[in-house]
Design a protein around this motif. Structure first.
Motif, short mmCIF file in Angstrom:
data_model
loop_
_atom_site.label_atom_id
_atom_site.label_comp_id
_atom_site.label_asym_id
_atom_site.label_seq_id
_atom_site.Cartn_x
_atom_site.Cartn_y
_atom_site.Cartn_z
N THR A 1 1.00 -1.03 -0.06
CA THR A 1 0.05 0.22 0.09
C THR A 1 0.88 1.16 0.52
OG1 THR A 1 -0.13 -0.37 2.66
CG2 THR A 1 -2.04 -1.12 1.84
N SER B 1 1.32 3.45 -2.05
CA SER B 1 -0.04 4.73 -2.91
C SER B 1 -0.66 5.47 -1.52
CB SER B 1 -0.69 4.15 -4.10
OG SER B 1 -1.27 3.18 -3.17
N ARG B 2 -0.57 4.76 -0.22
CA ARG B 2 -1.39 5.25 0.90
C ARG B 2 0.04 5.82 1.88
NH1 ARG B 2 -6.45 5.42 0.43
NH2 ARG B 2 -6.55 5.91 2.55
N TYR B 3 1.38 6.19 1.95
CA TYR B 3 2.20 6.46 2.59
C TYR B 3 2.41 7.52 2.30
CZ TYR B 3 3.53 0.67 2.62
OH TYR B 3 3.35 -0.21 3.11
N SER C 1 2.62 14.31 -0.73
CA SER C 1 1.86 13.45 -0.19
C SER C 1 1.27 11.95 -1.23
CB SER C 1 0.19 14.35 -0.59
OG SER C 1 0.73 14.19 -2.12
N TRP C 2 0.13 11.31 -0.95
CA TRP C 2 -0.29 9.72 -1.16
C TRP C 2 0.19 10.04 -2.57
CZ3 TRP C 2 -5.15 7.95 1.17
CH2 TRP C 2 -4.95 7.40 2.78
N SER C 3 -0.86 10.42 -3.19
CA SER C 3 -0.72 10.86 -4.78
C SER C 3 0.68 11.81 -5.39
CB SER C 3 -1.86 12.05 -4.86
OG SER C 3 -1.45 12.78 -4.77
N ASN D 1 4.43 5.89 -7.51
CA ASN D 1 3.68 4.77 -6.84
C ASN D 1 3.77 3.55 -7.36
OD1 ASN D 1 3.34 6.67 -5.01
ND2 ASN D 1 1.09 7.49 -5.50
N VAL E 1 2.32 5.45 7.45
CA VAL E 1 1.82 4.71 6.95
C VAL E 1 0.20 4.61 7.36
CG1 VAL E 1 3.45 3.59 6.62
CG2 VAL E 1 2.18 2.92 8.81
N ARG E 2 -0.13 6.06 8.71
CA ARG E 2 -0.89 5.79 9.20
C ARG E 2 -2.29 7.03 9.37
NH1 ARG E 2 1.12 4.24 15.14
NH2 ARG E 2 2.48 5.91 14.78
N SER F 1 -3.25 11.04 8.06
CA SER F 1 -3.78 11.52 6.36
C SER F 1 -3.30 11.97 5.62
CB SER F 1 -4.35 12.78 6.94
OG SER F 1 -3.74 13.61 7.33
N PRO F 2 -3.95 11.93 4.04
CA PRO F 2 -2.90 11.59 2.69
C PRO F 2 -1.43 12.90 2.64
CG PRO F 2 -4.71 12.80 2.67
CD PRO F 2 -4.69 12.76 4.00
#
Length: 126
Positions: free
Chosen positions: A28, A30-32, A52-54, A74, A100-101, A103-104
């Protein structure tokens, strides 16, 4: 568990460039939120940049703004730090970190980064 492996450090003359890479494990990525920090001899670890994530949003320390660029791929689970116009005061061990926890959005709060790489040495000669 997330493993982070940095590469790309080395010795460069002032005014030169280096590109650091950080390869991450985990499904995951892409969500770090990903960040770069650095620590010079005798100094505390300091924030350099985060993304950010994206990859849409980035954050930089004032000392590197306009010279460094953070980016991520990603699909390759990799984050990069392009460093241009390097100065001797950029000499440090550079660490990649993953949050990893949360918000983005990118942030500079080291206590909220859960995983850290072992670091890569960057030395800028004058």
């Amino acid at each position: 568990q997330v493993q982070l492996v940095e590469s790309g450090g080395g010795l460069v003359q002032a005014g030169g460039s280096l590109r650091l890479s950080c390869a991450a494990s985990g499904r995951t990525f892409s969500r770090y939120v990903m960040g770069w920090f650095r620590q010079a001899p005798g100094k505390e670890r300091e924030f350099v940049a985060a993304i950010s994530w994206s990859g849409t949003n980035t954050l930089y320390a004032d000392s590197v703004k306009g010279r460094f660029t953070i980016s991520r791929d990603n699909a390759k689970n990799t984050v990069y730090l392009q460093m241009n116009s390097l100065k001797p005061e950029d000499t440090a061990v550079y660490y990649c970190a993953a949050d990893v926890r949360s918000s983005p959005g990118p942030h500079a709060r080291p206590g909220e980064y859960n995983y850290w790489g072992q670091g890569t040495q960057v030395t800028v000669s004058s």
